[in-house]
Design a protein around this motif. Structure first.
Motif, PDB file in Angstrom:
ATOM      1  N   HIS B 106      -0.850   1.420   5.526  1.00  0.00           N
ATOM      2  CA  HIS B 106       0.220   1.266   4.730  1.00  0.00           C
ATOM      3  C   HIS B 106       0.361   0.749   3.343  1.00  0.00           C
ATOM      4  O   HIS B 106       1.355   0.539   2.813  1.00  0.00           O
ATOM      5  N   GLU B 107      -0.771   0.509   2.933  1.00  0.00           N
ATOM      6  CA  GLU B 107      -1.059   0.088   1.471  1.00  0.00           C
ATOM      7  C   GLU B 107      -1.705   1.147   0.563  1.00  0.00           C
ATOM      8  O   GLU B 107      -2.405   1.024  -0.305  1.00  0.00           O
ATOM      9  N   SER B 108      -1.568   2.413   1.082  1.00  0.00           N
ATOM     10  CA  SER B 108      -2.466   3.577   0.038  1.00  0.00           C
ATOM     11  C   SER B 108      -1.384   4.541  -0.173  1.00  0.00           C
ATOM     12  O   SER B 108      -1.993   5.441  -1.234  1.00  0.00           O
ATOM     13  N   ASN B 109      -0.350   4.688   0.232  1.00  0.00           N
ATOM     14  CA  ASN B 109       0.728   6.002  -0.052  1.00  0.00           C
ATOM     15  C   ASN B 109       1.970   5.204  -0.564  1.00  0.00           C
ATOM     16  O   ASN B 109       2.630   5.330   0.460  1.00  0.00           O
ATOM     17  N   PRO B 110       2.446   5.466  -1.701  1.00  0.00           N
ATOM     18  CA  PRO B 110       3.790   4.944  -1.989  1.00  0.00           C
ATOM     19  C   PRO B 110       4.977   6.072  -1.871  1.00  0.00           C
ATOM     20  O   PRO B 110       5.940   5.512  -1.403  1.00  0.00           O
ATOM     21  N   GLU B 111       4.383   7.050  -1.620  1.00  0.00           N
ATOM     22  CA  GLU B 111       5.106   8.296  -1.703  1.00  0.00           C
ATOM     23  C   GLU B 111       5.738   8.780  -0.473  1.00  0.00           C
ATOM     24  O   GLU B 111       6.711   9.598  -0.259  1.00  0.00           O
ATOM     25  N   ALA B 112       5.092   8.373   0.539  1.00  0.00           N
ATOM     26  CA  ALA B 112       5.547   8.654   2.174  1.00  0.00           C
ATOM     27  C   ALA B 112       4.991   7.864   2.939  1.00  0.00           C
ATOM     28  O   ALA B 112       4.033   7.410   2.798  1.00  0.00           O
ATOM     29  N   THR B 113       6.014   7.431   3.862  1.00  0.00           N
ATOM     30  CA  THR B 113       5.463   6.447   4.861  1.00  0.00           C
ATOM     31  C   THR B 113       4.650   6.910   6.200  1.00  0.00           C
ATOM     32  O   THR B 113       4.071   6.530   6.945  1.00  0.00           O
ATOM     33  N   ALA B 114       5.231   8.180   6.383  1.00  0.00           N
ATOM     34  CA  ALA B 114       4.718   9.247   7.520  1.00  0.00           C
ATOM     35  C   ALA B 114       2.872   9.429   7.247  1.00  0.00           C
ATOM     36  O   ALA B 114       2.478   9.541   8.331  1.00  0.00           O
ATOM     37  N   HIS B 123       0.961  14.641  -4.094  1.00  0.00           N
ATOM     38  CA  HIS B 123       1.560  13.261  -4.055  1.00  0.00           C
ATOM     39  C   HIS B 123       2.195  12.892  -2.726  1.00  0.00           C
ATOM     40  O   HIS B 123       2.556  11.531  -2.394  1.00  0.00           O
ATOM     41  N   THR B 124       2.493  13.925  -1.732  1.00  0.00           N
ATOM     42  CA  THR B 124       3.071  13.491  -0.515  1.00  0.00           C
ATOM     43  C   THR B 124       1.941  12.351   0.148  1.00  0.00           C
ATOM     44  O   THR B 124       2.297  11.813   1.154  1.00  0.00           O
ATOM     45  N   GLY B 126      -0.198  10.499  -1.654  1.00  0.00           N
ATOM     46  CA  GLY B 126      -0.276   9.467  -2.565  1.00  0.00           C
ATOM     47  C   GLY B 126      -0.507   9.672  -3.969  1.00  0.00           C
ATOM     48  O   GLY B 126      -0.936   8.920  -4.996  1.00  0.00           O
ATOM     49  N   GLY B 127      -0.739  10.994  -4.492  1.00  0.00           N
ATOM     50  CA  GLY B 127      -1.136  11.306  -5.550  1.00  0.00           C
ATOM     51  C   GLY B 127      -2.603  10.962  -6.343  1.00  0.00           C
ATOM     52  O   GLY B 127      -2.568  10.854  -7.458  1.00  0.00           O
TER      53      GLY B 127
END
Lengths: 178, 383
Positions: B106-114, B123-124, B126-127
C-alpha cells in the motif's frame, strides 16, 4: 482489536463460530490482524522531489515512494489530470487515460522532431527482426499493403471522375441556357 | 545511459540519452542491470492495452543486477551485491506486506490502489522506470532484492523475479490435491511454469491448452504434460469435459490474461475496440471447464476496467476463484531451494538472448512469436 467484543457485546452470539484457522487466502496471506489497524501503521519515510505525481482519489495522498518516469505534460497531461478526478472504479478514470496515451504518442513524435530527431518508425517497430525471421510474412504484408493502396487510389480516382463529368454537363447546360 | 524507451503502441527504441537514475529516498538503491527479461505482460504495455502507459517510459520488471549505490537508510544490501529483484515494489511495513501480500503493497503506488508498485509497468503500477536499461532505481532496497546465491546461474536468478514465482503461485492458488486434473490455459512462459509446478503439488494429470504448436511441443517436453491446440479441438471446454468423464477439471489456471485468442466476440470487443479490459476468453473457458465446486486460479493480467465473464456459472457451480500478483518475496526461499534440488530448471525456458541495443527487435520477435520464441532475455553491454 481488544475492544471489538465489547463493541459487539449487545449482539447475542457474536463471534461464536469465528475460526482463525478458516483463512481461505492462506498461504498467500499470513493473517496477523494488521488489517484491523487500517491505515494506522507506521509509514516509511516519504520520498520528496519536485515533480508532479497524480494520485488515485481512493487514497488520502501519495505513497511513501513513487516512480518519477514521464510526469504529466502537454495536452495528454491535461487529460490525465481530468481522469484522476474519477475513482478507479469509474470508466471516467480509465477511458480518458487511454485517450491520453494515444495523444501522448503523437506528442512524442513532435517532441522528437522538436529535438532534431527524426524517429525511425520501422526500426522502432522491430521490422529488422521480421526481415530476418519472417521474410515470407513481410512480403505478404507488403503485397497486401500495396493492393489496399492501389485499390484506394483507383476508388478515389473513380469518385473524382463522375464529379468532373457532372460539372462539365452542368457547364454545358449553363451555356445552353444562354 | 542506454535504456529501452517506449514511444507508443508497437514502438520502442534503445535510447542512449536516458538520464542515470538517482537515489530519491533513503531506502533506495541503484542497480547496474546484468539480465533483463521481456515478460508476456510487457506485451500488454507494448500493444497499448494498459491505461496510463506514458511515452518515454522504460519497461522491465524481471531483472538482476549489481548494487552500485545505496541510500543512507539501506542496512542489508551492500555495494557490489549481485541481486535478483522481485517485480513487486514492497515496503515491508504496511498491513498487506506484513501479511506477506508483497504484491499488494500500500506504500508503493500512488496512482492506483488496486495494484501495488511494479517496476516499469506504466503509471497505473506506480510510474517506475524498469530494468530494460543499464541502471535502475530500486526502492525499498532492504525488502525486495535477494542476494543471488554463489552457486546459482544468473539466468536462473532472473527468472525467479517473476516467471517462476507466478507459475508456482498459480499452481499453489489452485489448491491442488494429490491426483487432481489441472488444466492450464496458455503455454507462454508462465503457463509452462504453472504446468511444471502443478506436479510439485501432486497433480495426477496436467493439461495445457494453447494455439501455437511450437509452444505446445515445448510444454510437452519441459513440463512433461499433455498439450492440445484449441484450434484443432473445436470447443476446448467440451474437450475437457469429455476427457474428465464429463465431470470437469479439478483446477483450471488462466495463464493468458487480456490478449487471449479463440473467441471472435471477445477479440473484437476486448482487443480491437477496447470495450472491455482485453479479451477474457481464457478465463471464460476456465470457469466453464472446471468441475462444480472447483477452483479457478488466475495469474493472467487484465486491464483495470472490466471483462465479460460467465459470473452466473461461477455462482451456480459454486466455484472458488483465486487470483493475485505473485508474492515473490514470500516464495523465494522455497523456490531457490527447488532450483538447487533440481525440481525446477528456470533457464530452460530461455530461447533468445539479445543485447539491450536490439530491444525493438526483441519485442517484435516476442510479440509476433517469431523464431519459436518462448522467452527473450536482454543483456546490457555493461553486464
Amino acid at each position: 482489536m481488544e475492544n471489538i467484543p465489547e463493541q459487539f457485546a449487545h449482539i447475542k452470539g457474536w463471534g461464536v463460530d469465528a475460526d482463525p484457522e478458516n483463512e481461505p487466502t492462506y498461504p498467500m496471506k499470513h493473517y496477523t490482524g494488521d488489517d484491523r489497524r487500517r491505515m494506522n501503521y507506521e509509514r516509511p519515510p516519504r520520498q520528496t522531489n519536485g515533480i508532479e505525481v497524480l494520485h488515485s482519489n481512493e487514497r488520502p495522498g501519495l505513497t511513501a515512494v513513487y516512480g518519477t518516469s514521464s510526469p504529466p505534460s502537454g495536452l495528454s497531461g491535461v487529460i490525465r489530470r481530468f481522469a484522476f478526478r474519477f475513482s478507479e472504479g469509474s470508466f471516467g478514470h480509465w477511458l480518458p487515460l487511454i485517450l491520453a496515451d494515444r495523444v501522448n504518442m503523437i506528442e512524442g513524435i513532435f517532441d522528437d522532431l522538436r529535438h532534431g530527431f527524426f524517429p525511425n518508425i520501422m526500426a522502432e517497430r522491430g521490422w529488422k527482426a521480421e526481415w530476418k525471421y519472417n521474410k515470407k510474412g513481410l512480403a505478404k504484408r507488403a503485397l497486401i499493403g500495396a493492393l489496399i493502396a492501389t485499390a484506394a487510389i483507383v476508388l478515389l480516382s473513380k469518385n473524382k471522375g463522375p464529379k468532373k463529368r457532372q460539372l462539365a454537363a452542368s457547364d454545358d447546360d449553363w451555356l445552353h441556357r444562354w | 545511459m542506454l535504456a529501452m524507451n517506449y514511444r507508443g503502441p508497437f514502438r520502442v527504441r534503445a535510447d542512449r540519452n536516458k538520464p542515470y537514475p538517482e537515489i530519491l529516498h533513503p531506502n533506495d538503491a541503484i542497480v547496474r542491470v546484468t539480465r533483463s527479461c521481456i515478460c508476456g505482460s510487457d506485451l500488454h504495455l507494448y500493444h497499448g492495452l494498459v491505461p496510463d502507459t506514458r511515452v518515454g517510459m522504460t519497461f522491465g520488471h524481471e531483472f538482476t543486477g549489481v548494487v552500485e549505490e545505496v541510500g543512507p537508510g539501506v542496512q542489508k544490501l551492500k555495494v557490489g551485491d549481485h541481486v535478483l529483484v522481485p517485480f513487486n515494489i514492497a515496503c515491508g511495513t504496511c498491513p498487506f506486506c506484513k501479511q506477506e501480500l508483497y504484491g499488494n503493497c500500500h506504500e508503493s503506488n500512488p496512482e492506483a490502489t488496486a495494484v501495488g508498485g511494479i517496476f516499469g509497468y506504466s503509471h497505473t503500477a506506480g510510474g517506475y522506470d524498469g530494468g530494460q536499461a543499464e541502471y535502475v532505481r530500486v526502492p525499498y532496497a532492504d525488502v525486495g532484492p535477494e542476494v543471488i546465491p554463489a552457486w546459482m546461474d544468473p539466468d536462473d536468478a532472473v527468472l525467479l523475479t517473476d516467471v517462476v514465482p507466478t507459475g508456482y503461485q498459480a499452481a499453489e492458488m489452485g489448491g491442488i490435491k494429490k491426483g487432481d486434473t489441472v488444466v492450464v490455459f496458455g503455454a507462454g512462459p508462465v503457463g509452462i511454469m504453472a504446468a511444471k509446478c502443478s506436479w510439485l503439488f501432486g497433480a495426477g494429470r496436467v493439461i495445457i491448452i494453447d494455439q501455437l504448436d511450437y509452444r505446445l511441443e515445448f510444454a510437452r517436453t519441459y513440463a512433461q504434460c499433455e498439450a492440445y491446440n484449441f484450434r484443432s479441438l473445436g470447443d476446448p471446454v467440451l474437450f475437457i469435459k469429455k476427457t474428465t468423464d464429463y465431470f470437469g477439471a479439478d483446477v483450471c489456471i488462466d495463464a493468458v490474461g487480456c490478449e487471449a485468442a479463440g473467441s471472435a466476440m471477445q477479440t473484437l470487443t476486448g482487443r480491437k475496440m477496447l470495450l472491455q479490459a482485453g479479451s477474457s476468453t481464457a478465463l471464460f473457458w476456465a470457469i466453464n471447464a472446471v468441475k462444480k465446486g472447483g477452483i479457478v486460479s488466475v495469474v493472467g493480467v487484465y486491464g483495470p476496467t472490466g471483462n465479460l465473464v460467465p459470473i452466473g456459472n461461477v455462482l451456480n457451480k459454486g466455484l472458488t476463484i483465486r487470483a493475485n500478483q505473485a508474492s515473490v518475496k514470500r516464495l523465494l526461499p522455497k523456490l531457490i531451494s527447488h532450483v538447487q534440488n533440481g525440481y525446477i530448471d528456470p533457464k530452460g525456458i530461455i530461447t533468445h538472448r539479445l543485447p539491450l541495443e536490439e530491444v525493438a527487435e526483441a519485442y517484435h520477435i516476442f510479440s509476433q512469436k517469431l523464431d519459436h520464441c518462448i522467452k527473450p532475455v536482454l543483456v546490457p553491454a555493461a553486464a
